[in-house]
Write an enzyme that holds these catalytic residues in place. Structure first.
Site, mmCIF file in Angstrom:
data_model
loop_
_atom_site.group_PDB
_atom_site.id
_atom_site.type_symbol
_atom_site.label_atom_id
_atom_site.label_comp_id
_atom_site.label_asym_id
_atom_site.label_seq_id
_atom_site.Cartn_x
_atom_site.Cartn_y
_atom_site.Cartn_z
ATOM 1 N N ARG A 12 33.810 37.471 35.145
ATOM 2 C CA ARG A 12 34.760 38.594 35.111
ATOM 3 C C ARG A 12 35.851 38.338 36.164
ATOM 4 N NH1 ARG A 12 37.362 42.115 38.395
ATOM 5 N NH2 ARG A 12 35.447 42.553 39.544
ATOM 6 N N GLU A 13 35.518 38.565 37.443
ATOM 7 C CA GLU A 13 36.499 38.260 38.496
ATOM 8 C C GLU A 13 36.942 36.796 38.381
ATOM 9 O OE1 GLU A 13 37.523 40.328 41.520
ATOM 10 O OE2 GLU A 13 38.996 38.712 41.563
ATOM 11 N N ARG A 132 27.522 51.921 37.506
ATOM 12 C CA ARG A 132 28.094 51.813 38.855
ATOM 13 C C ARG A 132 29.488 52.376 38.829
ATOM 14 N NH1 ARG A 132 31.743 47.328 41.218
ATOM 15 N NH2 ARG A 132 32.960 48.467 39.679
ATOM 16 N N SER A 134 33.005 52.503 41.148
ATOM 17 C CA SER A 134 33.647 51.928 42.330
ATOM 18 C C SER A 134 35.096 52.348 42.437
ATOM 19 C CB SER A 134 33.578 50.392 42.253
ATOM 20 O OG SER A 134 34.198 49.815 43.371
ATOM 21 N N THR A 166 39.825 45.029 47.726
ATOM 22 C CA THR A 166 40.641 44.434 46.661
ATOM 23 C C THR A 166 41.696 43.470 47.198
ATOM 24 O OG1 THR A 166 40.327 46.497 45.488
ATOM 25 C CG2 THR A 166 42.076 45.061 44.675
ATOM 26 N N HIS A 193 32.267 44.306 47.262
ATOM 27 C CA HIS A 193 33.093 43.288 46.606
ATOM 28 C C HIS A 193 34.219 42.929 47.563
ATOM 29 C CE1 HIS A 193 35.152 41.738 42.842
ATOM 30 N NE2 HIS A 193 36.234 41.995 43.573
ATOM 31 N N HIS A 290 26.585 12.329 67.362
ATOM 32 C CA HIS A 290 25.985 13.128 66.282
ATOM 33 C C HIS A 290 25.027 12.274 65.454
ATOM 34 C CE1 HIS A 290 28.699 16.809 66.186
ATOM 35 N NE2 HIS A 290 29.121 16.107 67.209
HETATM 36 C C1 HCA Z 1 40.695 44.031 40.521
HETATM 37 C C2 HCA Z 1 39.467 44.887 40.457
HETATM 38 C C3 HCA Z 1 38.401 44.491 41.399
HETATM 39 C C4 HCA Z 1 37.239 45.408 41.092
HETATM 40 C C5 HCA Z 1 36.078 45.284 42.001
HETATM 41 C C6 HCA Z 1 34.892 46.087 41.580
HETATM 42 C C7 HCA Z 1 38.851 44.643 42.864
HETATM 43 O O1 HCA Z 1 41.531 44.282 41.369
HETATM 44 O O2 HCA Z 1 40.827 43.114 39.696
HETATM 45 O O3 HCA Z 1 34.912 46.711 40.525
HETATM 46 O O4 HCA Z 1 33.917 46.064 42.329
HETATM 47 O O5 HCA Z 1 38.887 43.649 43.576
HETATM 48 O O6 HCA Z 1 39.165 45.757 43.233
HETATM 49 O O7 HCA Z 1 38.023 43.134 41.203
HETATM 50 CU CU CU Z 2 38.175 41.790 42.794
#
Ligand code: HCA
Ligand code: CU
Length: 382
Positions: A12-13, A132, A134, A166, A193, A290
């Site tokens: 995803r990320e 979840r 967030s 973020t 995150h 070393h």
């Molecule tokens: C983004 C969203 C996210 C979401 C993180 C999460 C972020 O900006 O693309 O849902 O935990 O970094 O805020 O990746």
């Molecule tokens: Cu992110």
């Protein structure tokens, strides 16, 4: 720092990384490799992103992996409806757009946000998936607003709330404080995150765990938007150092080199030379002091045991910083057990002189030099 789960979000990320574009087979290969490694959760791109994303999400959700498969959606009923059709075990909801956030921090639309979140959360709960919730950009959000929102969604019975750095602005102390505070406000689990813009992503994840976070987001090689997020391998290095046996039992650490390589290939990059554990220089010892100590006892200069991660150490001797103990060890390794110290010192001087003249030598060149020395020495003795 023991009761934690990894939510790997390479799919995803990581798909938001500059050069990432995963086809279905690649996604499946990455999902299987993550599952074999032992991450507890795998997060996938929203099925609302594209038709292919939806099909891939459905496919991976139904592979029968041991890891729980999640998808990640905006706080919209449209996305939620598509998500529950895919068969995922859980849905990570992120609170909408930055305009939401702006309104939110101005305090205008608080009631609206809680209402929108409530609708999506209740809908997801009625489909029996883990939920979840967030906020985006948690560290630049008004603390009172943030905690009020989290308390509201906690009372709705979400499994986790999420803190997201973020923009990568947070430092470990700020992380510790915020997670600690949140721990006192909600009773659900806490996911975190961290983006890595200022190099704090691993330290922040670790600080979050120390403060009571239960779930950490990672990506293989740390890929993601901009320069990415907490890398899975780097977080392993940190956690292994804190609790070696626990981490070694929990995850198949020896599969890390193949996993890093798989994702590097998938996004068309090399594994960086200084990557945690799997970078080409991660276990290369160079200076004579070393090298000598490492050969006596690896713990002198290694906090991680390379063999626990399926990688090998290198003692580099073909350079001007080399030392005779390391050179002698190589001579013995080559099968000449009776090399005396005087001879080893002469070889070492020759290696240094050669490095001064022509630069560093490859292992093969050094071995050739050693063999020449030994041959001449044997001839002299006759
Ligand atoms: C983004 C969203 C996210 C979401 C993180 C999460 C972020 O900006 O693309 O849902 O935990 O970094 O805020 O990746
Ligand atoms: Cu992110």
């Amino acid at each position: 720092v023991r009761n934690f789960s990894i939510i790997d979000t390479t799919l995803r990320e990581g798909e938001q990384f500059a050069t990432a574009h995963f086809d279905t087979a690649t996604k499946v290969a990455i999902a299987r490799a993550l599952d074999a490694f032992g991450v507890e959760y795998i997060e996938l791109t929203s099925p609302a992103a594209s038709e292919q994303s939806r099909r891939d999400c459905e496919l991976i959700a139904n592979l029968g992996l041991r890891a729980k498969v999640l998808t990640h959606i905006r706080c919209h009923m449209d996305d939620a409806r598509i998500a529950v059709q895919t068969g995922v075990r859980g849905v990570n909801v992120v609170m909408g757009t930055s305009s939401y956030l702006r309104e939110f921090s101005h305090g205008k639309d608080m009631a609206f946000i809680v209402k929108a979140a409530g609708e999506v959360i209740r809908f997801l709960q009625s489909h029996n998936v883990e939920v979840r919730f967030s906020s985006e950009d948690s560290f630049r959000t008004d603390l009172v607003d943030l905690l009020t929102l989290y308390r509201a969604v906690d009372q709705l019975g979400v499994h986790r709330v999420g803190i997201a750095d973020t923009v990568g602005c947070a430092d470990p102390r700020q992380v510790y404080d915020l997670v600690r505070t949140l721990r006192g406000v909600v009773s659900c689990d806490i996911e975190t995150h961290f983006h890595n813009d200022t190099g704090c992503a691993i330290a922040n994840a670790y600080a979050a765990l120390e403060a009571g976070a239960t779930h950490i987001d990672t990506c293989v090689l740390g890929i993601g938007e901009r320069n990415g997020i907490t890398p899975l391998g780097g977080l392993m290095a940190r956690l292994y150092t804190a609790a070696r046996d626990h981490v070694s039992n929990k995850y198949a650490l020896r599969t890390l080199p193949a996993l890093d390589q798989l994702v590097a290939d998938a996004v068309g990059i090399d594994v960086p030379f200084n990557n945690f554990i799997t970078g080409s220089s991660a276990f290369t010892h160079k200076a004579g002091i070393h090298a000598k100590a490492i050969l006596n006892n690896p713990s002198t200069y290694e906090i991680l045991r390379p063999e626990d991660f399926g990688v090998e150490r290198t003692v580099a001797i073909g350079h001007r910083l080399t030392g005779w103990n390391a050179v002698k060890a190589r001579v013995v390794q080559l099968g000449f057990a009776d090399c005396d110290d005087v001879l080893a010192k002469r070889m070492t001087a020759a290696i240094k002189a050669e490095a001064d003249r022509n630069g560093a030598q490859s292992p093969a060149q050094v071995d050739a030099l050693i063999r020449t020395f030994l041959a001449n020495d044997a001839a002299e003795k006759k």
